[in-house]
Design a protein around this motif. Structure first.
Motif, short mmCIF file in Angstrom:
data_model
loop_
_atom_site.label_atom_id
_atom_site.label_comp_id
_atom_site.label_asym_id
_atom_site.label_seq_id
_atom_site.Cartn_x
_atom_site.Cartn_y
_atom_site.Cartn_z
N LYS A 13 -36.38 -3.24 -60.69
CA LYS A 13 -35.02 -3.92 -60.18
C LYS A 13 -33.83 -2.76 -60.15
O LYS A 13 -33.40 -2.57 -59.28
CB LYS A 13 -34.51 -5.24 -60.81
N ALA A 73 -25.13 -3.08 -62.02
CA ALA A 73 -25.24 -4.54 -62.26
C ALA A 73 -26.63 -5.09 -62.15
O ALA A 73 -27.08 -6.03 -63.22
CB ALA A 73 -24.66 -4.99 -60.85
N ALA A 74 -27.50 -4.31 -61.58
CA ALA A 74 -28.99 -4.66 -61.55
C ALA A 74 -29.53 -4.43 -63.04
O ALA A 74 -30.15 -5.37 -63.33
CB ALA A 74 -29.77 -3.71 -60.53
N SER A 77 -28.41 -7.56 -65.31
CA SER A 77 -29.04 -8.68 -64.80
C SER A 77 -30.68 -8.63 -65.13
O SER A 77 -31.11 -9.78 -65.29
CB SER A 77 -28.70 -9.15 -63.55
#
Length: 117
Positions: A13, A73-74, A77
């Motif tokens: 990711k 952000a990835a 998360s």
């Protein structure tokens, strides 16, 4: 890493934001292969638990500030923790923009780009 599946899910990711394809798996190792290099994560060969490097940071090049933002952000998360929100880095060379994370095993990682100007 102590958990190869967790590390692969995190880095697939995270590095996907930089245009890196998902890892290939080779036994107890995963490999991210690009035209500019190879990044690998593995379980320790000696069978001892993995631990992070104190003072070590793994850095990845990003094409622009939006990509640095997406990387951060990835990472959050996908189970990482914040070590420095995206923004200008006045103590770095040039007109650097970067972000820092810790991966699920505690390794410090970052993404950087140079802003125009």
């Amino acid at each position: 890493t102590n958990d190869l599946d967790r590390a692969k899910a995190f880095y697939d990711k995270l590095l996907g934001t930089l245009g890196v394809p998902p890892a290939t798996v080779d036994g107890n190792r995963i490999f991210y292969i690009t035209n500019t290099g190879v990044f690998s994560v593995s379980k320790p060969i000696n069978g001892e638990p993995a631990c992070h490097a104190n003072g070590g940071t793994i850095g990845f090049e990003a094409k622009d500030a939006a990509t640095v933002d997406a990387f951060h952000a990835a990472g959050l998360s996908a189970g990482g923790t914040d070590e420095g929100a995206p923004g200008p880095r006045p103590n770095a060379p040039g007109n650097a923009y970067g972000a820092y994370l810790r991966d699920p095993d505690g390794n410090k990682i970052c993404a950087f780009c140079q802003l125009p100007g």
